[in-house]
Motif scaffolding. Sequence first.
Motif, PDB file in Angstrom:
ATOM      1  N   ASP A 240       0.853  -1.180   0.000  1.00 41.89           N
ATOM      2  CA  ASP A 240       0.000   0.000   0.000  1.00 41.89           C
ATOM      3  C   ASP A 240       0.893   1.235   0.000  1.00 41.89           C
ATOM      4  O   ASP A 240       1.362   1.691   1.040  1.00 41.89           O
ATOM      5  N   PHE A 241       1.147   1.787  -1.174  1.00 41.02           N
ATOM      6  CA  PHE A 241       2.086   2.892  -1.294  1.00 41.02           C
ATOM      7  C   PHE A 241       1.530   4.205  -0.746  1.00 41.02           C
ATOM      8  O   PHE A 241       2.255   5.192  -0.695  1.00 41.02           O
ATOM      9  N   SER A 242       0.245   4.227  -0.375  1.00 39.15           N
ATOM     10  CA  SER A 242      -0.333   5.445   0.196  1.00 39.15           C
ATOM     11  C   SER A 242      -0.298   5.447   1.720  1.00 39.15           C
ATOM     12  O   SER A 242      -0.727   6.413   2.339  1.00 39.15           O
ATOM     13  N   ASP A 243       0.221   4.389   2.315  1.00 46.92           N
ATOM     14  CA  ASP A 243       0.314   4.320   3.771  1.00 46.92           C
ATOM     15  C   ASP A 243       1.267   5.389   4.286  1.00 46.92           C
ATOM     16  O   ASP A 243       2.411   5.480   3.835  1.00 46.92           O
ATOM     17  N   PRO A 244       0.851   6.241   5.255  1.00 47.06           N
ATOM     18  CA  PRO A 244       1.716   7.331   5.740  1.00 47.06           C
ATOM     19  C   PRO A 244       3.044   6.847   6.291  1.00 47.06           C
ATOM     20  O   PRO A 244       4.081   7.499   6.090  1.00 47.06           O
ATOM     21  N   TYR A 246       4.718   4.173   5.387  1.00 47.98           N
ATOM     22  CA  TYR A 246       5.545   3.786   4.246  1.00 47.98           C
ATOM     23  C   TYR A 246       6.098   5.025   3.537  1.00 47.98           C
ATOM     24  O   TYR A 246       7.271   5.057   3.141  1.00 47.98           O
ATOM     25  N   ILE A 247       5.263   6.051   3.378  1.00 46.71           N
ATOM     26  CA  ILE A 247       5.695   7.285   2.716  1.00 46.71           C
ATOM     27  C   ILE A 247       6.805   7.959   3.520  1.00 46.71           C
ATOM     28  O   ILE A 247       7.805   8.422   2.955  1.00 46.71           O
TER      29      ILE A 247
END
Length: 297
Positions: A240-244, A246-247
Motif C-alpha cells: 500500500d504505497f499510500s500508507d503514511p 511507508y511514505i
Amino acid sequence: MITLSRGRCGLSRCITYYLVAIAVSDFLVIITTVILNRIGRIYFRNSVLSTTPGCAVSIMLGFATRDGSVWLTVAFTIDRFIAICCQSLKTRYCTEKTALLVTGLICAISCVKNAPLYFVCRPLYIVDGVPWFCDRRPTYFTMPAWKAYDWLDRILTPFFPFFFILLLNVLTVRHILAASRARKRLRGAASHGDSELANRKRSIILLFAIALSFLLLWTTHVVHFFYVRIKGKGYFNSSDFSDPQYILQETGNMLQLVSSCNNVFIYAVAQTKFREELKSVLMWPFTGCVKRQQYTL
C-alpha cells in the motif's frame, strides 16, 4: 570524476584526492542502492538481485557506500579546517599520503562495520527451495546486541558526521571572519572590492550550504528512526504505497540518498575552474570532431 581526476581545476592534489574519492563513493551509492537495490529489485523481480543472498549483499554494499560517502565528506571537512585554521599542522596533515591513508581507512571500516547486515536478512518467502527478497529478522528488534548495533549505526551516521561538519564549519567560518576583519583594518578604504574578501564570503556560503543540506536531507530519515524506536514497530514493508508510515520511511531513504550525492556537487560546482574544465570535457567530443574535419579539409 573524470573532470576532477584530470587535475586541471586549480586544486591541490590533496583536495583533488578527497573530491575524487567522494565522487567515486557517491557513484557507488547510485549503483548499489539506487540501481541494484531499488530499480533492480522493483523492475527485475525475477533476477538474482531479488533472491535473498543477492538482496542481502546489495543492502550491505548500499549501507557501506553510504557510510563511506558521508565520512569522506567529514574527512574532507577536517582537512579544510586544518588547512585554514591550524597552520602548524597543515604541512604535516594536508598531504597526498594522508588523504590516501584516510580514504583507505574509511572505505575499509565502512565495509567491516556494515558486514553484519548480511546476517540480518531472512527470506520473505521461499519458492521451490529458492529464497526470495529480504525481510529483517524479528530478533533485530528484540535482541540487545542488534538494538545496540542499530543505535550505533545511527550515531555513526548521521549524528556524529553532522556534529563534526557543523562544528568544524562554524570554527572555520569564525576564523575566516576574524581574518577578514583584520584584513579590512589593515587595508582600510582599499578593502572595497577586495577579491580576497569576496572569495572568503563565498567560502562561508559554501560551508553553511554543506551543513544545512546535510541536516535537512537527513532529518526525515532520523525522524523515522525515532518513530520506529518510540512506537516499537519494525521497518515497514507494504504494497500500500499510500500508507503514511511507508511514505515517511521511503521519503527518508530518498532524501538521505540525495544527501550522499550532494556534497561533492556543491564543493565542485562552487569552483570556477571546475565549471570551465567541465565545459571543456563535455564539449570535447564536438571540438574533436570539428578539429578532425578541419584537418581533413
